[in-house]
Design a protein around this motif. Structure first.
Motif, short mmCIF file in Angstrom:
data_model
loop_
_atom_site.label_atom_id
_atom_site.label_comp_id
_atom_site.label_asym_id
_atom_site.label_seq_id
_atom_site.Cartn_x
_atom_site.Cartn_y
_atom_site.Cartn_z
N LYS A 123 14.31 31.95 11.21
CA LYS A 123 15.59 31.45 11.44
C LYS A 123 16.26 30.67 10.22
N TYR A 126 18.62 32.88 8.35
CA TYR A 126 19.79 32.73 9.34
C TYR A 126 20.62 31.55 9.09
N GLN A 127 20.21 30.42 8.91
CA GLN A 127 20.92 29.30 8.72
C GLN A 127 21.44 29.13 7.41
N ALA A 130 24.40 31.55 7.20
CA ALA A 130 25.43 30.88 7.68
C ALA A 130 26.10 29.92 6.67
N ASP A 338 17.05 22.81 4.28
CA ASP A 338 18.05 21.97 4.72
C ASP A 338 19.11 22.18 3.85
N ARG A 341 21.46 25.46 3.30
CA ARG A 341 22.74 25.71 4.12
C ARG A 341 24.19 25.20 3.73
N ARG A 342 23.91 24.37 2.58
CA ARG A 342 25.23 23.79 2.06
C ARG A 342 25.23 23.64 0.55
N GLN A 345 28.37 22.61 -1.18
CA GLN A 345 28.50 21.05 -1.24
C GLN A 345 27.83 20.42 -2.33
N ALA A 402 34.56 22.72 4.05
CA ALA A 402 34.34 24.12 3.98
C ALA A 402 33.48 24.83 5.05
N ARG A 403 33.67 25.85 5.80
CA ARG A 403 32.85 26.59 6.46
C ARG A 403 32.83 28.01 6.31
N VAL A 404 31.75 28.69 6.43
CA VAL A 404 32.06 30.09 5.89
C VAL A 404 32.21 30.75 7.23
N PHE A 438 12.36 21.10 8.02
CA PHE A 438 12.54 21.65 6.74
C PHE A 438 11.34 21.59 5.71
#
Lengths: 449, 452
Positions: A123, A126-127, A130, A338, A341-342, A345, A402-404, A438
């Motif tokens: 997963k 996937y995360q 995303a 963790d 995923r960003r 940022q 921001a979100r993809v 994580f």
């Protein structure tokens, strides 16, 4: 009842047949001619194109500009009001290895191949997909001075394992020094328990490989000269890999923290004549950035992590920008399920700490990590001829907001926020795997920071 | 959850760290890293002029003025606001001005270098029931983490013991500047965590186990503890009643009961004078802990609830405030990727009063970005700001002093070059108790040293 019984029989049978096994996963997507239209395109290499378009053909970027010429039947993705950037590249990850990060049974294990532990249904892949990530370098952990060979993957979540492997990616190997190997082997009263021990172990292994390489080179020369009596030296997977390091066939990615260690690593590379590709973490790089730049070594670092151990006590969030200003190729990396995923940022923080321009900040999660991995000729920017690995965002990707919304890899949409429960067009709702938390790197006792 | 992971890391690393003192590196410890004697009375008025004011309590004021006098906010208003004669006027054109942010769970002052055990005072793990531990007794006011944190606009925080025990001790509410430790500890023993996440269980292997090794054990141990404390409270009530009964001889009251610090620490909670912070994640744990709290009439602040989505209506119906768990918590396997990111928005939509917490110490400075990310996933912007300011001030009972730009409140005021929730925004000035905090930390000193 009966149908269910039958279908589970079929599944069981299918599992016995390797060919059918991949058939359970989605078939490979056939890249369609696609146009992404009307977005703010952050090319990374040649500025921002307002209200621009990208034409994708055969999975590659065929045209990019204010306008593009595409076949009438091309799929059109309307990106009006959206931001379009290259897929994010993570130059330091231990995701999707099911906790098999460290073969910590010996400080020298170059013959480990991370691909052998790669869990393509995890997963975590996937995360981070995303979060806009399309390529990752999955590294061995830092328990050993010399870890194993990394694997470069694309986050084509839902496809078969081999479809996720980055084709013909250059080979990278993980080295490490400092507190982690000290702790792991020192706690067993074994070498190395100090930094002296660290580097002695490293030099000894490289020296052995040098001799091994010499023996093989001599043998190969004899064979080439037609000597039929030449006897081949014994094949040793461990020394084979290190010989390839010395031959410049494998790029070295080094986990290290302190300024003195960074200098020692550069020095040892010079002693043995191999090429360091990048220092990973390198939280004190700002202290010796001119020397790192002069050695043409990259840096894959955190945005603002500090204080979790002694060798991270002098870490400052200005590190990335200060090193960049001295000419070092700098990437911001995750080292965690963790932060993967960003990373957008995390890159945004370099604007705040040190004043990176938005282009420079974006480069730290796209083109620069692509260079560290050695795939910058194929990914990391929106340029004609490159793989169509592209994220479409609702806002400026360096902003907190921001979100993809869509992620394309090789021209196919692998994440679409509106596609089904997960947003995964190629995932067939089979159970995902992956450890909670994580801590792929934390939970095995060999913390890899 | 995060607390636990942090401890675990520290434990796994600590063995060989023992011999290493945290080496003093090239940067000198700055005097600014320490609490600095400040006499707010002699500082004279300061006027912040021309910025965009996010008052929190009464909307946004463009081109506004904030006046600070004697450590307090003395005026807030538009461009025409009177500025006292002799005030130091600071031009804030293009800046955003907002009240200091409040972090509702940190371990600031309890740790310096995570892997160095000797620098950690996070939690007593010899027993699960340690309500008589007070973080105020360990709070290290000179911690280098504090200037790093406040430079991002965080001016107040809860300091909480790590979550390894069910009752790990008394939390403190701090201000991130002051003359000394006592000045920084605004409220000692403000509340107490009641942790019920499963990670408080000990010795789960059959071969080597000790009570309580299960959730049943944890709950029963808690119940027994509260019953003991009730009896203890009763004994003292009886004694106090008898000894204050003027109609009877004092001797009839007998000798006072033996003092028990552990049980005594629980009394204010059983009396409903202070709230417990009930921390749980899974619905089953939330239910068990809530029924315990109900059984003993505890006043409750909910915390974490990262897996509470299926019981959102029940949470809302309780009318209890929620310190939202880390939105960066990993979703369960086979959950959608954004289930945690959108959870604060979901709670707010159901009318729940929420506050954010970093659950961090070194990077407590990233608190506002979590709120910003929650906005990306549906939380209204104004709610996110409130959840960093006025909501926590109300939850912790300090809204008369903190949480908004209002006349009479403590002058904890931040000036930044943009939106406080955006990672790119640079905080330019921080006032705490009216003091213009030097924008210096160990990290800026290292930066400056190596930029020469």
């Amino acid at each position: 009842m009966r149908t269910r019984y039958l279908s589970s029989c079929v599944t069981a049978l299918a599992a016995l047949l390797p060919l059918s096994l991949s058939a359970q996963m989605s078939p490979k997507p056939v890249p369609q001619d696609t146009v992404i239209k009307g977005g703010t395109i952050l090319t990374v290499t040649h500025g921002t194109i307002q209200n621009g378009s990208i034409y994708i053909h055969d999975g590659k970027i065929a045209e990019v500009g204010q306008t593009v010429h595409a076949p009438a039947n091309a799929i059109v993705i309307d990106a009006t009001g959206k931001y379009v950037m290259p897929g994010i590249i993570d130059a330091h990850s231990h995701s999707a290895l099911d906790g098999d990060v460290n073969e910590a049974t010996s400080p020298v294990t170059p013959h480990m191949k991370m691909v052998d532990a790669f869990d393509y249904t995890d997963k975590a892949l996937y995360q981070s997909l995303a979060g806009g990530v399309t390529t990752s370098l999955l590294l061995h952990g830092s328990a050993n001075m010399i870890g194993g060979e990394a694997v470069v993957i694309k986050h084509k979540f839902g496809l078969d394992r081999d479809d996720l492997l980055f084709p013909n990616a250059p080979r990278s190997i993980k080295f490490a020094s400092g507190e982690n190997p000290k702790r792991v082997y020192g706690s067993r009263n074994q070498l190395p328990s100090t930094r002296m021990g660290n580097f002695e172990v490293q030099r000894a292994a490289l020296q052995e490989a040098k001799e091994y390489m010499r023996d093989w080179d001599a043998y190969d020369a004899k064979v080439k000269a037609g000597d039929k009596t030449a006897k081949a030296p014994k094949k040793d997977l461990k020394l084979d890999e290190l010989a390839d390091v010395l031959r410049g066939k494998v790029m070295v990615q080094i986990h290290c923290y302190r300024a003195d260690e960074l200098l020692t690593e550069i020095q040892i590379a010079n002693e043995f004549g191999y090429k360091l590709r990048a220092l990973h973490h390198g939280l004190e790089a700002y202290k010796v950035a001119d020397k790192i730049a002069a050695a043409h070594v990259g840096l894959a670092t955190f945005a603002d992590w500090w204080g979790y151990k002694v060798e991270a006590w002098d870490a400052i969030p200005y590190n990335a920008v200060m090193a960049m200003r001295k000419g070092v190729i700098v990437a911001i990396k995750s080292d965690s399920n963790d932060f993967a995923r960003r990373l957008n940022q995390e890159a945004g923080k370099t604007v705040r700490y040190g004043g990176a321009t938005e282009d420079e900040a974006l480069r730290m999660i796209t083109l620069n990590p692509a260079w560290i991995i050695g795939v910058d000729d194929r990914v990391g920017s929106i340029d004609v001829g490159k793989d169509a690995d592209i994220g479409i965002w609702n806002a400026d990707p360096l902003s907190t907001y921001a979100r993809v919304e869509k992620v394309l890899i090789d021209g196919s949409v692998f994440f679409d926020v509106n596609a089904g429960k997960y947003g995964l067009p190629f995932w067939k709702d089979a159970p995902m795997t992956g450890r909670d938390g994580f801590g792929n790197d934390d939970s095995d006792g060999g913390v890899d920071y | 959850m995060k607390n636990f992971i942090r401890i675990f890391i520290a434990l796994t690393l600590s063995a060989t760290m023992f011999a290493q003192a945290p080496a003093k590196k090239s940067a000198p410890r700055s005097s600014s890293a320490k609490p600095v004697a400040s006499s707010t009375a002699t500082m004279g008025p300061v006027a912040l002029k021309g910025g965009k004011l996010l008052t929190i309590s009464h909307g946004v004021i463009e081109n506004g003025v904030v006046v600070i006098e004697n450590g307090k906010i003395s005026a807030v208003g538009g461009a025409g606001t009177a500025i006292p004669a002799g005030a130091r006027v600071i031009d804030c054109a293009g800046m955003t001005i907002y009240p200091g942010l409040i972090d509702s769970s940190t371990q600031l002052g309890l740790t310096e270098i995570s892997a160095v055990d000797m620098s950690n005072d996070l939690v007593e793990t010899s027993d699960e029931i340690m309500p008589h531990m007070h973080v105020s007794d360990a709070f290290h006011a000179e911690s280098d983490l504090i200037p790093v944190t406040r430079m991002n606009g965080i001016t107040n925080a809860i300091v909480s013991p790590a979550s390894r025990d069910t009752l790990p001790g008394q939390m403190a509410f701090i201000q991130l500047d002051g003359k000394d430790r006592d000045d920084m500890l605004l409220v000692r023993d403000i509340s107490m965590p009641l942790n019920f996440t499963g990670s408080q269980r000990r010795n789960q292997s059959f071969a080597n186990s000790r009570y309580p090794s299960t959730r049943m054990g944890m709950a029963t141990q808690l119940r027994q503890t509260f019953i003991d404390a009730q009896e203890y409270m009763q004994k003292w009530d009886d004694y106090n009643k008898k000894s204050s009964d003027t109609s009877k001889d004092k001797k009839d009251a007998g000798s006072p009961p033996k003092r028990d610090l552990k049980l005594e620490a629980l009394v204010p909670y059983l009396q409903g004078k202070k709230p417990v912070v009930l921390t749980a994640d899974e619905p089953k744990d939330i239910k068990t802990a809530m029924s315990l709290a109900k059984e003993f009439n505890l006043k409750v602040i909910l915390e974490s609830l990262t897996r509470g989505q299926i019981m959102v209506d029940e949470i809302a119906a309780s009318h209890l405030p929620v310190i939202v768990g880390s939105i960066y918590e990993a979703p369960d396997t086979n959950e959608r990727y954004d289930v945690e990111y959108s959870w604060p928005a979901e709670l707010a939509k159901h009318g729940v009063k929420i506050a954010f917490a970093s659950y961090d110490s070194h990077n407590a400075r990233n608190l506002p970005y979590a709120a910003g990310y929650a906005v990306a996933y549906g939380l209204p912007y104004e709610e996110a700001l409130k959840a960093l300011t006025l909501n926590p001030a109300e939850i912790w009972g300090v809204s008369d002093k903190l949480g908004s730009l209002d006349v009479g409140k403590t002058a904890n005021v931040v000036v930044a070059n943009g939106d406080p929730l955006d990672v790119r925004t640079d905080v330019k000035r921080v006032f705490i108790g009216g003091r213009d905090i030097p924008m210096v930390s160990r990290q800026t000193e290292l930066r400056d040293e190596y930029s020469k």
